[in-house]
Design a protein around this motif. Structure first.
Motif, short mmCIF file in Angstrom:
data_model
loop_
_atom_site.label_atom_id
_atom_site.label_comp_id
_atom_site.label_asym_id
_atom_site.label_seq_id
_atom_site.Cartn_x
_atom_site.Cartn_y
_atom_site.Cartn_z
N THR A 26 -17.45 -69.67 43.51
CA THR A 26 -17.30 -68.87 44.73
C THR A 26 -18.00 -67.53 44.53
N PRO A 27 -18.45 -66.90 45.61
CA PRO A 27 -19.18 -65.62 45.47
C PRO A 27 -18.39 -64.57 44.68
N LEU A 28 -17.08 -64.48 44.94
CA LEU A 28 -16.29 -63.48 44.23
C LEU A 28 -16.22 -63.77 42.74
N ARG A 29 -16.04 -65.04 42.38
CA ARG A 29 -15.96 -65.39 40.96
C ARG A 29 -17.33 -65.24 40.29
N LEU A 30 -18.41 -65.54 41.02
CA LEU A 30 -19.74 -65.34 40.44
C LEU A 30 -20.00 -63.87 40.16
N LEU A 31 -19.58 -63.01 41.10
CA LEU A 31 -19.75 -61.58 40.89
C LEU A 31 -18.90 -61.11 39.70
N ALA A 32 -17.66 -61.61 39.63
CA ALA A 32 -16.80 -61.25 38.50
C ALA A 32 -17.37 -61.78 37.19
N ALA A 33 -17.97 -62.98 37.24
CA ALA A 33 -18.55 -63.56 36.03
C ALA A 33 -19.70 -62.71 35.51
N VAL A 34 -20.50 -62.15 36.42
CA VAL A 34 -21.59 -61.27 35.99
C VAL A 34 -21.03 -60.05 35.26
N GLY A 35 -19.95 -59.48 35.81
CA GLY A 35 -19.33 -58.35 35.12
C GLY A 35 -18.79 -58.75 33.76
N HIS A 36 -18.16 -59.93 33.69
CA HIS A 36 -17.66 -60.41 32.40
C HIS A 36 -18.80 -60.60 31.40
N LEU A 37 -19.90 -61.15 31.86
CA LEU A 37 -21.03 -61.39 30.97
C LEU A 37 -21.63 -60.07 30.48
N ALA A 38 -21.67 -59.07 31.35
CA ALA A 38 -22.16 -57.77 30.91
C ALA A 38 -21.25 -57.20 29.81
N GLN A 133 -17.26 -70.61 22.91
CA GLN A 133 -17.40 -69.99 24.22
C GLN A 133 -17.78 -68.52 24.10
N VAL A 134 -17.23 -67.82 23.10
CA VAL A 134 -17.59 -66.42 22.87
C VAL A 134 -19.07 -66.29 22.55
N ILE A 135 -19.56 -67.15 21.65
CA ILE A 135 -20.97 -67.09 21.26
C ILE A 135 -21.87 -67.37 22.47
N ILE A 136 -21.55 -68.41 23.22
CA ILE A 136 -22.37 -68.76 24.39
C ILE A 136 -22.31 -67.65 25.43
N ALA A 137 -21.10 -67.12 25.68
CA ALA A 137 -20.96 -66.06 26.68
C ALA A 137 -21.72 -64.80 26.25
N THR A 138 -21.78 -64.55 24.95
CA THR A 138 -22.53 -63.38 24.46
C THR A 138 -24.01 -63.55 24.74
N VAL A 139 -24.55 -64.74 24.43
CA VAL A 139 -25.96 -65.00 24.70
C VAL A 139 -26.24 -64.94 26.19
N LEU A 140 -25.38 -65.57 26.98
CA LEU A 140 -25.57 -65.51 28.43
C LEU A 140 -25.44 -64.08 28.93
N GLY A 141 -24.59 -63.28 28.27
CA GLY A 141 -24.45 -61.88 28.66
C GLY A 141 -25.74 -61.11 28.45
N ILE A 143 -28.71 -62.40 28.45
CA ILE A 143 -29.64 -62.88 29.48
C ILE A 143 -29.30 -62.27 30.83
N ALA A 144 -28.01 -62.23 31.17
CA ALA A 144 -27.60 -61.68 32.46
C ALA A 144 -27.95 -60.21 32.58
N VAL A 145 -27.76 -59.43 31.50
CA VAL A 145 -28.11 -58.01 31.53
C VAL A 145 -29.61 -57.85 31.74
N ALA A 146 -30.40 -58.65 31.03
CA ALA A 146 -31.85 -58.58 31.20
C ALA A 146 -32.25 -58.93 32.64
N ALA A 195 -31.56 -66.15 39.32
CA ALA A 195 -31.31 -66.50 37.91
C ALA A 195 -29.97 -65.95 37.44
N VAL A 196 -29.61 -64.73 37.91
CA VAL A 196 -28.32 -64.17 37.55
C VAL A 196 -27.19 -65.05 38.08
N VAL A 197 -27.33 -65.49 39.34
CA VAL A 197 -26.32 -66.38 39.91
C VAL A 197 -26.24 -67.69 39.11
N GLY A 198 -27.42 -68.20 38.72
CA GLY A 198 -27.43 -69.44 37.92
C GLY A 198 -26.75 -69.26 36.58
#
Length: 432
Positions: A26-38, A133-141, A143-146, A195-198
């Motif tokens: 959902t849009p709200l969870r995707l936005l929250a996920a971006v913050g989590h990844l950062a 999950q921590v390792i993957i989320a860190t790498v995705l973080g 990527i998301a920041v970039a 790409a951020v949404v993906g």
């Protein structure tokens, strides 16, 4: 040494609605996920750095006595703490209905139990899935920041004609004409935003694959505990029935038969030898009173009325006053709790005192009872200073204690090394 522990069923898993499991995009969870990844781009990097240092120094320190082992032990519990926080983070973000990770403990006592506990924690699949999950989320973080920076740079490039003084500018090292800057910048911002949404959606998918199975594993453990409780209840009822039959057959029944025979002899003597008949009637009367006492004790073993009337503290005080060996009773409770929990604890302590009086040759017994409302449990410990060597025998009193406690989802641990002391710890879930 004997140590026996039964599983606790303190797992409470709320079944979330299916929508809560499917709606990771959902849009709200995707936005929250971006913050989590950062956040994870920084937190995960710090965690991986600390874990890497502990691992490296721990392995290198194995050549020194104890230093490397201590560092590796610290690493194990750091990983557990990180896994616990990651599970909480994923649950807070997506609402999978995950139970929190719980440290795994061995039922074995002493140093062997400590080593077994370490092995159980080290082999905990839920912990390692959360670490992955921590390792993957860190790498995705990262990527998301970039990508977020690329979105910002694209927007800045799109408005370049408003502030740029040169006719030529560079975008990602590529020279472009200022007239094309709005189009190129907008395209770059849109692509980076997609790409951020993906990446955020991928984070939700991987979280479901890696962390959500923890809930399924806990549900499976809950089902196993329920089956164990059912078997414990069945076994406890069988042990109790056998005990009642044995007490009736070996105690009350022979005494009543003796009373009947004595009265029969008195009936035969009543005309020819009245004095002897009176003696026989008196003997029968004494035996009848003894049989009534045994029946009362048997009934008390089935149901303690004082427990219903005055509570666990008073019931245990009555048991302690009847004990053949001195009992130091320490009960601290804020009030009445669940009746089944009180009854299970009462009969466990009563049976333990009976066993101590019969077999331990103890000079004293200490009984400690505590209510822990914050954890929702009732805890008790019975310890004597006897000879030790107690064992759980199928159909015996200790077997009945364990099965009664297991039926309520509690734990019972017996520790009785040869030479003593013998201690029994009982924990029962309760509600005030």
């Amino acid at each position: 040494m004997t140590s026996t522990a039964l599983p606790a069923s303190g797992i409470t898993v709320a079944d979330p609605p299916p929508a809560a499991i499917r709606s990771t995009s959902t849009p709200l969870r995707l936005l929250a996920a971006v913050g989590h990844l950062a956040f994870m781009s920084l937190w995960g990097a710090a965690v991986l750095t600390v874990a890497g240092l502990l691992l490296g120094f721990g392995v290198a320190g194995l050549v020194f006595a104890g230093v490397g082992v201590i560092l590796l032990l610290i690493l194990l519990y750091v990983l557990y703490g990180v896994a616990f926080l990651e599970t909480a983070r994923v649950e807070g973000l997506y609402g999978f209905g995950l139970p929190m990770l719980r440290p795994r403990r061995s039922p074995k006592p002493g140093f062997v139990g400590f080593l077994h506990t370490l092995w159980l924690q080290l082999s905990d699949g839920g912990m390692w899935r959360a670490i992955a999950q921590v390792i993957i989320a860190t790498v995705l973080g990262w990527i998301a920041v970039a990508l977020v920076m690329a979105v910002v740079f694209g927007v800045v490039t799109a408005f370049a004609p408003l502030y740029a003084s040169d006719d030529l500018m560079r975008m990602i090292g590529i020279p472009i004409d200022l007239g094309w800057a709005p189009l190129a910048g907008s395209a770059m911002a849109l692509l980076a935003l997609a790409a951020v949404v993906g990446v955020a959606a991928l984070h939700g998918v991987l979280a479901r694959v890696l962390v959500a199975p923890i809930r399924e594993a806990q549900l499976a453990a809950r089902a196993r505990d329920a089956a164990s409780q059912r078997q414990g209840a069945i076994r406890a009822s069988e042990v109790e029935r056998t005990r009642i039959e044995r007490d009736l057959h070996d105690g009350v029944q022979p005494r009543l038969v003796s009373v009947g025979m004595t009265l029969g002899l008195a009936q035969q003597k009543i005309d020819t030898d009245p004095e002897k008949a009176k003696e026989l009637v008196a003997e029968a009367h004494t035996s009848t009173k003894a049989a009534i006492t045994e029946l009362r004790q048997l009934a008390r073993g089935i149901h303690a009325s004082v427990l219903d009337d005055r509570g666990l503290d008073a019931a245990l005080s009555a048991v302690a006053s009847r004990s053949h060996i001195p009992v130091l009773l320490d009960v601290r409770m804020t009030g009445r709790v669940d009746r089944d929990a009180e009854a299970a604890l009462y009969f466990a302590i009563a049976e333990s005192l009976t066993n101590a009086a019969k077999h331990s040759r103890a000079a004293a017994v200490r009984v400690t009872v505590r209510e822990r409302p914050e954890a929702g449990i009732l805890w008790a410990r019975v310890e004597d200073d006897g000879l030790g060597g107690a064992r759980v025998v199928p159909g015996g009193g200790l077997d009945g204690i364990q099965n009664r406690i297991l039926a309520l989802g509690g734990t019972a641990r017996l520790d009785s090394p040869a030479g003593g002391p013998t201690s029994l710890e009982v924990t029962v879930p309760c509600a005030s």
